[in-house]
Scaffold this active site. Structure first.
Site, PDB file in Angstrom:
ATOM      1  N   PRO A  43      41.340  45.617  45.262  1.00 54.70           N
ATOM      2  CA  PRO A  43      42.229  44.745  44.500  1.00 54.70           C
ATOM      3  C   PRO A  43      41.832  44.525  43.040  1.00 54.70           C
ATOM      4  O   PRO A  43      40.656  44.416  42.724  1.00 54.70           O
ATOM      5  CB  PRO A  43      42.185  43.415  45.272  1.00 54.70           C
ATOM      6  CG  PRO A  43      40.981  43.483  46.121  1.00 54.70           C
ATOM      7  CD  PRO A  43      40.762  44.936  46.432  1.00 54.70           C
ATOM      8  N   ARG A  82      42.288  43.598  32.271  1.00 50.63           N
ATOM      9  CA  ARG A  82      41.584  42.603  33.090  1.00 50.63           C
ATOM     10  C   ARG A  82      40.204  42.294  32.507  1.00 50.63           C
ATOM     11  O   ARG A  82      39.326  43.169  32.500  1.00 50.63           O
ATOM     12  CB  ARG A  82      41.399  43.183  34.494  1.00 50.63           C
ATOM     13  CG  ARG A  82      40.576  42.324  35.416  1.00 50.63           C
ATOM     14  CD  ARG A  82      40.149  43.102  36.659  1.00 50.63           C
ATOM     15  NE  ARG A  82      39.482  42.211  37.578  1.00 50.63           N
ATOM     16  CZ  ARG A  82      38.777  42.602  38.623  1.00 50.63           C
ATOM     17  NH1 ARG A  82      38.654  43.898  38.890  1.00 50.63           N
ATOM     18  NH2 ARG A  82      38.198  41.736  39.397  1.00 50.63           N
ATOM     19  N   TYR A 108      34.801  44.021  32.239  1.00 50.56           N
ATOM     20  CA  TYR A 108      35.061  45.333  32.847  1.00 50.56           C
ATOM     21  C   TYR A 108      35.280  46.460  31.839  1.00 50.56           C
ATOM     22  O   TYR A 108      35.452  47.612  32.239  1.00 50.56           O
ATOM     23  CB  TYR A 108      36.259  45.230  33.797  1.00 50.56           C
ATOM     24  CG  TYR A 108      35.955  44.353  34.989  1.00 50.56           C
ATOM     25  CD1 TYR A 108      35.094  44.792  35.995  1.00 50.56           C
ATOM     26  CD2 TYR A 108      36.486  43.074  35.105  1.00 50.56           C
ATOM     27  CE1 TYR A 108      34.788  43.987  37.082  1.00 50.56           C
ATOM     28  CE2 TYR A 108      36.182  42.262  36.187  1.00 50.56           C
ATOM     29  CZ  TYR A 108      35.328  42.730  37.169  1.00 50.56           C
ATOM     30  OH  TYR A 108      35.013  41.934  38.243  1.00 50.56           O
ATOM     31  N   HIS A 139      32.633  41.413  49.094  1.00 51.76           N
ATOM     32  CA  HIS A 139      31.827  40.224  49.344  1.00 51.76           C
ATOM     33  C   HIS A 139      32.163  39.487  50.636  1.00 51.76           C
ATOM     34  O   HIS A 139      31.410  38.609  51.044  1.00 51.76           O
ATOM     35  CB  HIS A 139      31.945  39.280  48.137  1.00 51.76           C
ATOM     36  CG  HIS A 139      31.758  40.003  46.830  1.00 51.76           C
ATOM     37  ND1 HIS A 139      30.599  40.687  46.523  1.00 51.76           N
ATOM     38  CD2 HIS A 139      32.595  40.199  45.770  1.00 51.76           C
ATOM     39  CE1 HIS A 139      30.732  41.254  45.332  1.00 51.76           C
ATOM     40  NE2 HIS A 139      31.924  40.980  44.860  1.00 51.76           N
ATOM     41  N   ASP A 162      33.766  47.174  58.980  1.00 50.29           N
ATOM     42  CA  ASP A 162      33.925  47.828  60.280  1.00 50.29           C
ATOM     43  C   ASP A 162      34.616  49.182  60.135  1.00 50.29           C
ATOM     44  O   ASP A 162      34.299  50.123  60.859  1.00 50.29           O
ATOM     45  CB  ASP A 162      34.707  46.928  61.242  1.00 50.29           C
ATOM     46  CG  ASP A 162      33.865  45.759  61.749  1.00 50.29           C
ATOM     47  OD1 ASP A 162      32.641  45.740  61.492  1.00 50.29           O
ATOM     48  OD2 ASP A 162      34.438  44.864  62.406  1.00 50.29           O
ATOM     49  N   GLU A 207      29.227  53.384  47.818  1.00 53.74           N
ATOM     50  CA  GLU A 207      29.838  52.151  47.287  1.00 53.74           C
ATOM     51  C   GLU A 207      29.611  52.149  45.781  1.00 53.74           C
ATOM     52  O   GLU A 207      28.490  52.410  45.318  1.00 53.74           O
ATOM     53  CB  GLU A 207      29.150  50.938  47.927  1.00 53.74           C
ATOM     54  CG  GLU A 207      29.661  49.612  47.415  1.00 53.74           C
ATOM     55  CD  GLU A 207      28.905  48.419  48.020  1.00 53.74           C
ATOM     56  OE1 GLU A 207      28.151  48.602  48.992  1.00 53.74           O
ATOM     57  OE2 GLU A 207      29.063  47.309  47.478  1.00 53.74           O
ATOM     58  N   HIS A 209      30.423  50.133  41.887  1.00 54.24           N
ATOM     59  CA  HIS A 209      30.914  48.996  41.117  1.00 54.24           C
ATOM     60  C   HIS A 209      30.788  49.311  39.645  1.00 54.24           C
ATOM     61  O   HIS A 209      29.790  49.915  39.220  1.00 54.24           O
ATOM     62  CB  HIS A 209      30.117  47.726  41.436  1.00 54.24           C
ATOM     63  CG  HIS A 209      30.228  47.329  42.873  1.00 54.24           C
ATOM     64  ND1 HIS A 209      31.343  46.699  43.379  1.00 54.24           N
ATOM     65  CD2 HIS A 209      29.388  47.519  43.919  1.00 54.24           C
ATOM     66  CE1 HIS A 209      31.176  46.506  44.676  1.00 54.24           C
ATOM     67  NE2 HIS A 209      30.003  46.995  45.028  1.00 54.24           N
ATOM     68  N   LEU A 210      31.780  48.881  38.878  1.00 48.70           N
ATOM     69  CA  LEU A 210      31.728  49.054  37.424  1.00 48.70           C
ATOM     70  C   LEU A 210      30.624  48.187  36.836  1.00 48.70           C
ATOM     71  O   LEU A 210      29.861  48.622  35.978  1.00 48.70           O
ATOM     72  CB  LEU A 210      33.083  48.651  36.817  1.00 48.70           C
ATOM     73  CG  LEU A 210      34.253  49.549  37.217  1.00 48.70           C
ATOM     74  CD1 LEU A 210      35.569  48.795  37.114  1.00 48.70           C
ATOM     75  CD2 LEU A 210      34.272  50.794  36.348  1.00 48.70           C
ATOM     76  N   ARG A 242      28.822  37.168  44.341  1.00 48.14           N
ATOM     77  CA  ARG A 242      28.890  38.626  44.226  1.00 48.14           C
ATOM     78  C   ARG A 242      27.586  39.302  44.659  1.00 48.14           C
ATOM     79  O   ARG A 242      27.489  40.527  44.692  1.00 48.14           O
ATOM     80  CB  ARG A 242      29.212  39.036  42.782  1.00 48.14           C
ATOM     81  CG  ARG A 242      30.563  38.560  42.305  1.00 48.14           C
ATOM     82  CD  ARG A 242      30.893  39.103  40.925  1.00 48.14           C
ATOM     83  NE  ARG A 242      31.860  38.269  40.249  1.00 48.14           N
ATOM     84  CZ  ARG A 242      33.184  38.368  40.408  1.00 48.14           C
ATOM     85  NH1 ARG A 242      33.698  39.291  41.186  1.00 48.14           N
ATOM     86  NH2 ARG A 242      33.995  37.557  39.760  1.00 48.14           N
TER      87      ARG A 242
END
Ligand code: DQA
Length: 146
Positions: free
Chosen positions: A10, A18, A23, A80, A87, A98, A100-101, A111
């Site tokens: 999202p 944003r 970011y 988070h 799952d 995984e 993340h920026l 976080r």
């Protein structure tokens, strides 16, 4: 050619507008272009997707699990708290990176927990769009023997 799903959770389609101070100014189109370019250089067939919907993200992970497709996942805020996402990730049969920026460990306390990290092959965080490039490199290295 190894197929890779690059899945984004999202608010990530809103990159560029944003919270640019957090970011950066690169938008989602730049993110997808960078992933496709790096993927092409690495001989990966990269499919980049984004959704704000947890159900859709879970279903994409089921698709990856069924096809033994490697995944680069930015779960965004789902990172988070979404046990459903965790799952679904636990069912994957190929590497999961995984990404993340930002570096969540250096941000707000909520976080600092990732419910996904424990079922990921590894995590890349804090390098902006470069996080995705590094994750794709990891996938290429891990799947080179295929
Ligand atoms: C993020 C970090 C998350 O905490 C946040 O909710 C996001 C983006 C990142 O890429 O830095 O939406 O996953």
């Amino acid at each position: 050619m190894t197929r890779v799903l690059v899945l984004n959770g999202p608010n990530l389609a809103r990159l560029g507008s944003r919270e640019p101070d957090v970011y950066g100014t690169a938008d989602y189109a730049e993110l997808t272009a960078r992933c496709r370019k790096v993927g092409g250089e690495l001989g990966l067939d990269v499919d980049v997707r984004q959704t704000d919907d947890e159900t859709e993200l879970v279903h994409w992970l089921h698709e990856a699990a069924d096809g033994a497709v490697p995944v680069v996942l930015n779960p965004a805020a789902f990172t988070h708290y979404s046990y459903a996402l965790r799952d679904a990730c636990a069912q994957l049969r190929a590497p999961l990176v995984e990404v993340h920026l930002t570096n969540p460990a250096a941000r707000e306390e909520f976080r600092h927990t990732s419910v996904v990290a424990g079922v990921a092959t590894g995590t890349v965080a804090g390098f902006g769009l470069e996080s995705y490039a590094l994750a794709l490199r990891a996938i290429a290295a891990l799947t080179a023997h295929r």
